[in-house]
Design an enzyme around this catalytic site. Structure first.
Site, short mmCIF file in Angstrom:
data_model
loop_
_atom_site.label_atom_id
_atom_site.label_comp_id
_atom_site.label_asym_id
_atom_site.label_seq_id
_atom_site.Cartn_x
_atom_site.Cartn_y
_atom_site.Cartn_z
N VAL A 1 0.87 -1.18 0.00
CA VAL A 1 0.00 0.00 0.00
C VAL A 1 0.91 1.23 0.00
O VAL A 1 1.71 1.42 0.91
CB VAL A 1 -0.91 0.00 1.25
CG1 VAL A 1 -1.85 1.22 1.23
CG2 VAL A 1 -1.72 -1.30 1.33
N GLY B 1 3.13 -5.90 7.96
CA GLY B 1 2.83 -4.47 7.80
C GLY B 1 1.77 -4.23 6.77
O GLY B 1 0.67 -4.79 6.86
N ASP B 2 2.12 -3.46 5.73
CA ASP B 2 1.16 -3.18 4.67
C ASP B 2 1.48 -3.97 3.41
O ASP B 2 1.12 -3.57 2.31
CB ASP B 2 1.16 -1.67 4.37
CG ASP B 2 2.54 -1.18 3.94
OD1 ASP B 2 3.54 -1.84 4.32
OD2 ASP B 2 2.62 -0.18 3.22
N GLU B 3 2.17 -5.09 3.57
CA GLU B 3 2.55 -5.91 2.42
C GLU B 3 1.70 -7.19 2.35
O GLU B 3 1.51 -7.87 3.36
CB GLU B 3 4.03 -6.31 2.53
CG GLU B 3 4.97 -5.12 2.39
CD GLU B 3 6.41 -5.51 2.69
OE1 GLU B 3 7.31 -4.82 2.20
OE2 GLU B 3 6.63 -6.48 3.45
#
Lengths: 314, 142
Positions: A187, A228-230
């Site tokens: 993201v 995380g955002d992965e």
């Protein structure tokens, strides 16, 4: 019947009644006296429905007549006809026709099945408890499995499950010579979103992204939160490398709808890196590295949403 | 299963699928089906099946006996649980291999119960029954 027969009937464990063709009581053995606490002389030649009011129901009276007139055999089970003789015990009843000194008579045989029924009922309770305990255990196992294999926030697979599933997918692909695609998705500017709207909104965005990925992919594709955002999307059995673009376009289309979170309209962008087995890597670890590199290439490109294929090509 | 031992000899089998019979037993005992029971049958169940089987077979055999004017002298039903292979084997190895199949179906409340009655007869007994039917038929045209 002679004296010996009566003597014999007094020594068996079943309650025995004999009725004449008018359905009047002509014999009542000692076991029956013990069960009912009634002595035979008081009941002799009484109609059966008076001597045993519990048997005055139509179904029993019809059965006595059928047996007496047609010689049929009848059987009544204790569980369907409770309180057949006395309230505290269970009896099966067998009715048949016999001949006594040339006269047609009806023989009623009461078999006490109370201990069997109480054992079965105890067993049923035990089985039910066992079943409940097993059910609880399975539910707990399911929770533990979910905790171990699924991301708590987004509910998609976590790294552990991803690696387990990926291993299977790789084994099959190696055996059948099929194509696997892997998308590494990040993201964009997630830290800025977190700083601007707070961590709760940040979490909600991750949940929405995970939902979008699940909706945009096929049933057997694996969507996982890598950290995380992965996110990772594993795409087994692709027919052609170009097909992955269809999935990438679907993800972008889904994502293009702005997210309404706590009154804020938030637009996010994604960077996607794509790598293929067997073209870019020979193992899942290597495939992730190549997809990650491609994702960074996408991030460096101009524009909002981008996807890049790995340039590796072994 | 009931056996009869008059001049006409044979066996009548009342066959129900186990799950349907389990539902029926629960209805008879006014019990809700509980997920934990599975397809196990115990003595209480067998007694209930025996009573139901007794009523149905009495009706069929009694009426057949009345109609053909034959007195069937028969026993109470024996209840057995079969898997499909055992049942097939049981039928194949029987001495009485001429069979009459009657399908039966009835409703208890909203529950639909389906089953069949299989009457196994020796050739002599089957011939005797057919002879009786023939005699009745002849009587109709006299």
């Amino acid at each position: 019947m002679n004296e010996m027969t009566y003597e014999l009937l007094d020594h068996i464990s079943e309650g025995i009644l004999i009725l004449n063709d008018k359905l009047e009581l002509i014999y009542w053995n000692q076991q029956m006296e013990r069960i009912t606490k009634c002595e035979q002389p008081f009941l002799a030649f009484q109609p059966i429905e008076q001597a045993m009011p519990n048997l005055s129901k139509k179904c029993f009276m019809d059965a006595f007549l059928e047996v007496s007139e047609n010689g049929l055999l009848r059987f009544f089970s204790a569980m369907m006809h409770r309180e057949l003789v006395i309230r505290s015990e269970y009896f099966n009843l067998k009715i048949e026709r016999i001949k006594n000194e040339g006269e047609q008579c009806v023989l009623l045989e009461f078999m006490n099945v109370s201990s069997q029924i109480s054992q079965i009922n105890e067993l049923k309770i035990y089985v039910k408890e066992l079943w409940m305990a097993n059910k609880e255990l399975r539910e707990k196992e399911k929770i533990i499995r979910n905790l171990a294999y699924y991301d708590k926030l987004t509910k998609v697979a976590n790294r552990t499950l991803f690696y387990e599933l990926a291993e299977d997918v790789f084994d099959k692909a190696k055996g059948k010579n099929t194509l696997i695609g892997l998308m590494f998705i990040d993201v964009n500017k997630f830290k800025t979103v977190n700083d601007t709207y707070g961590h709760e909104i940040g979490d909600q965005i991750l949940v929405r992204v995970a939902d979008m990925l699940v909706q945009a992919t096929r049933q057997h594709d694996v969507v996982a939160r890598y950290g995380g955002d992965e996110f990772l999307v594993l795409l087994p059995s692709l027919k052609d490398r170009n097909n992955i673009e269809i999935i990438a376009s679907r993800i972008i289309n889904f994502k293009n709808r702005p997210l309404m979170l706590d009154g804020h309209s938030i637009s996010i962008t994604l960077s996607m890196g794509i790598a293929f087995y067997p073209y870019d890597a020979q193992s899942i670890e290597q495939l992730i590295i190549e997809a990650d590199k491609a994702m960074y290439m996408a991030k460096r490109q101009d524009g909002e949403d981008n996807y890049c294929r790995s340039a590796c090509n072994l | 299963m009931i056996l009869w031992y008059a001049v006409t000899k044979g066996t009548a089998n009342l066959i129900f699928p186990a799950d349907k019979m389990k539902t029926f037993i629960n209805l008879c005992m006014h019990e809700e089906a509980s997920g934990y029971e599975g397809m196990e049958f115990h003595d209480i169940d067998f007694d209930i099946i025996k009573e139901i089987g007794n009523i149905i077979l009495n009706c069929i055999m009694g009426e057949t006996g009345n109609f053909l004017n034959i007195n069937f002298d028969y026993s109470l039903p024996e209840v057995q649980v079969f898997n499909q292979d055992d049942f097939r084997q049981n039928l194949i190895t029987r001495e009485n291999c001429y069979i009459l199949v009657l399908y039966i179906t009835f409703l208890v409340g909203d529950t639909h119960i389906e089953g069949a009655i299989i009457v196994d007869l020796t050739l002599n007994s089957l011939n005797e029954l057919l002879l009786k039917v023939g005699q009745i038929e002849d009587g109709l045209y006299e």
